[in-house]
Design a protein around this motif. Structure first.
Motif, PDB file in Angstrom:
ATOM      1  N   SER A 123       0.903  -1.234  -0.058  1.00  0.00           N
ATOM      2  CA  SER A 123       0.174  -0.001  -0.094  1.00  0.00           C
ATOM      3  C   SER A 123       0.932   1.344  -0.089  1.00  0.00           C
ATOM      4  N   MET A 124       2.026   1.070  -0.711  1.00  0.00           N
ATOM      5  CA  MET A 124       2.823   2.535  -1.123  1.00  0.00           C
ATOM      6  C   MET A 124       2.033   3.519  -1.308  1.00  0.00           C
ATOM      7  N   LEU A 140      10.451   8.124 -13.832  1.00  0.00           N
ATOM      8  CA  LEU A 140      10.157   6.709 -14.046  1.00  0.00           C
ATOM      9  C   LEU A 140       8.638   6.197 -14.210  1.00  0.00           C
ATOM     10  N   GLY A 141       8.298   5.668 -15.176  1.00  0.00           N
ATOM     11  CA  GLY A 141       6.857   5.388 -15.434  1.00  0.00           C
ATOM     12  C   GLY A 141       6.180   6.406 -15.945  1.00  0.00           C
ATOM     13  N   THR A 142       6.629   7.663 -16.026  1.00  0.00           N
ATOM     14  CA  THR A 142       5.820   8.783 -16.470  1.00  0.00           C
ATOM     15  C   THR A 142       7.043   9.875 -16.670  1.00  0.00           C
ATOM     16  N   PHE A 143       6.414  11.217 -17.042  1.00  0.00           N
ATOM     17  CA  PHE A 143       7.194  12.382 -16.960  1.00  0.00           C
ATOM     18  C   PHE A 143       6.252  13.299 -16.514  1.00  0.00           C
ATOM     19  N   GLU A 144       6.469  13.816 -15.103  1.00  0.00           N
ATOM     20  CA  GLU A 144       5.344  14.890 -14.625  1.00  0.00           C
ATOM     21  C   GLU A 144       6.122  15.704 -13.652  1.00  0.00           C
ATOM     22  N   THR A 145       6.016  16.898 -13.724  1.00  0.00           N
ATOM     23  CA  THR A 145       6.368  17.971 -12.521  1.00  0.00           C
ATOM     24  C   THR A 145       5.282  18.408 -11.415  1.00  0.00           C
ATOM     25  N   ARG A 146       5.426  18.419 -10.466  1.00  0.00           N
ATOM     26  CA  ARG A 146       4.417  18.621  -9.586  1.00  0.00           C
ATOM     27  C   ARG A 146       4.728  20.050  -8.805  1.00  0.00           C
ATOM     28  N   THR A 233      14.314  14.815  -8.224  1.00  0.00           N
ATOM     29  CA  THR A 233      13.624  13.600  -8.984  1.00  0.00           C
ATOM     30  C   THR A 233      13.752  12.340  -8.671  1.00  0.00           C
ATOM     31  N   ASP A 234      12.704  11.344  -8.953  1.00  0.00           N
ATOM     32  CA  ASP A 234      12.882   9.819  -8.387  1.00  0.00           C
ATOM     33  C   ASP A 234      14.023   9.207  -9.155  1.00  0.00           C
ATOM     34  N   LEU A 235      14.445   9.948 -10.304  1.00  0.00           N
ATOM     35  CA  LEU A 235      15.540   9.036 -11.088  1.00  0.00           C
ATOM     36  C   LEU A 235      16.814   9.323 -10.271  1.00  0.00           C
ATOM     37  N   LEU A 260      11.256   0.488  -5.959  1.00  0.00           N
ATOM     38  CA  LEU A 260      10.789  -0.357  -7.047  1.00  0.00           C
ATOM     39  C   LEU A 260       9.170  -0.311  -7.398  1.00  0.00           C
ATOM     40  N   ILE A 261       8.549  -0.287  -6.010  1.00  0.00           N
ATOM     41  CA  ILE A 261       7.129  -0.263  -6.403  1.00  0.00           C
ATOM     42  C   ILE A 261       6.695   1.337  -6.805  1.00  0.00           C
ATOM     43  N   SER A 262       7.442   2.320  -6.453  1.00  0.00           N
ATOM     44  CA  SER A 262       6.875   3.531  -6.777  1.00  0.00           C
ATOM     45  C   SER A 262       7.456   3.977  -8.153  1.00  0.00           C
ATOM     46  N   SER A 263       8.403   3.391  -8.720  1.00  0.00           N
ATOM     47  CA  SER A 263       8.886   3.581  -9.971  1.00  0.00           C
ATOM     48  C   SER A 263       8.061   3.583 -11.207  1.00  0.00           C
TER      49      SER A 263
END
Length: 374
Positions: A123-124, A140-146, A233-235, A260-263
């Motif tokens: 449940s991350m 990772l898995g997307t490209f978004e800036t919040r 960044t998550d990267l 790993l789960i959030s990437s």
């Protein structure tokens, strides 16, 4: 955690409901005296865990668990029974625990500890969840800036966003203007391409300033230099972790599992930047390595449920990886989860045929053959 209870004897069901309902970490979403009724209601109530009596008429708890796992691999199973001889068979379907009747509050407390550990793993929070420690940019898995309020950054042009992406993956070093011109506008003549570089840099600096994004983009000699704060960044979080992930201990397992789960998948997924193909392949290789190391760690620690979860997390965005599919199928076979083995094999074989026109490897087909014989 949301739980369901299945027990064919009504007095015992009522007792279980009282014991489970008293625990502050558990919420009962369904109680059933028949496996068929529980199975029919499962999709609607969607529990995180199921307490199942092993000995029930028509469909016993072990058979029901196998069917529930085929619907939702993440559901946690706890068996209850008066007969300890079922323990080995019960654990073959990856039961979290096995409670002997009469069940006591202490037994419930023990099992909740294990359920909670697994539930936290499954449940991350979503990658864009607002938190000061969360990176501003997801690659990772997307490209978004919040932005600070959690909303998505709006870019003036697609090339502005792509320039930002390039500078992010190669930070704190000079990006030559001619290199950027050739990279982003390879089909234009040099003067027009260079003009576009200057205009896009201007748009990028303006967009970042207006959005309050804490980075500095400066002109230096013949190129541009992007300076950013840590944990941006998550990267970079993933890259930094992998530098020290030659071996996995308990502390690294927790951090690596979160990463790993959030990437969620490939670098800049959905953006199709031609220049990022090589780096994307490198990151994919590192993600596979991390999933394999984490799976090995959890398996050695005796937590095969978590080991399989690591493989499933990676395969959710790399579903054709032959080695990782073979390892997950091997674990399903070892634990006797026949329903999960067959459903995963069918899914993998179908995707392999549809996408590449290929059949599973000899090794994987041999596992399926042995399963069918046995």
């Amino acid at each position: 955690m949301r739980v369901m209870i299945v027990e064919d004897e009504k007095p015992i069901l009522d007792l279980m409901a009282r014991l489970v309902g008293q625990h502050p970490s558990l919420t009962i979403v369904g109680t059933f005296t028949s496996s068929a009724a529980a199975l029919a209601a499962y999709e609607e109530i969607k529990p995180d865990a199921a307490f199942l009596d092993v000995e029930m008429p028509r469909m016993g708890g072990i058979e029901l668990a196998d069917k529930l796992k085929a619907i939702d691999e993440r559901v946690q199973i706890v068996f209850t029974t008066a007969y300890p001889q079922y323990a080995v068979e019960a654990f073959r379907v990856s039961a979290v625990d096995y409670l002997l009747k009469p069940v006591t509050p202490d037994a419930i407390e023990r099992v909740v500890s294990r359920l909670s550990k697994n539930h936290a793993l499954h449940s991350m929070p979503p990658p864009h969840a607002a938190a000061t420690e969360e990176p501003t940019v997801r690659c990772l898995g997307t490209f978004e800036t919040r932005l600070s309020d959690g909303s998505l950054m709006s870019w003036p042009t697609r090339k502005t966003e792509e320039l930002f992406a390039y500078l992010l993956v190669y930070p704190n070093r000079i990006a030559g203007k001619w290199h950027l011109a050739d990279l982003l506008w390879p089909d234009l003549d040099e003067s027009r391409a260079l003009h576009n570089v200057h205009n896009t840099v201007y748009r990028l600096k303006k967009a970042l300033r207006e959005a309050g994004i804490a980075v500095e983009l400066t002109h230096s000699g013949e190129g541009y230099d992007l300076r950013k704060p840590p944990i941006f960044t998550d990267l970079e979080l993933f890259r930094d972790f992998m530098k020290g992930a030659a071996s996995i201990d308990e502390e690294k397992a927790v951090e690596g599992t979160k990463l790993l789960i959030s990437s969620r998948g490939a670098l800049f997924a959905g953006k199709d930047y031609a220049w990022s193909a090589g780096l994307e392949a490198e990151i994919f290789q590192q993600q596979a390595s991390l999933a394999s190391k984490l799976s090995d760690y959890y398996r050695r620690s005796g937590d095969e449920t978590a080991a399989k979860e690591m493989l499933r997390a990676y395969l959710s965005y790399a579903p054709l990886d032959e080695k990782m599919n073979a390892e997950l199928l091997r674990l399903y076979s070892k634990s006797g989860e026949l329903g999960l083995f067959r459903s995963h094999y069918d899914k993998y074989a179908g995707l392999l045929s549809e996408e590449l026109g290929l059949a599973p490897s000899d090794q994987i087909r041999e596992m399926m053959k042995e399963l069918s014989i046995n």
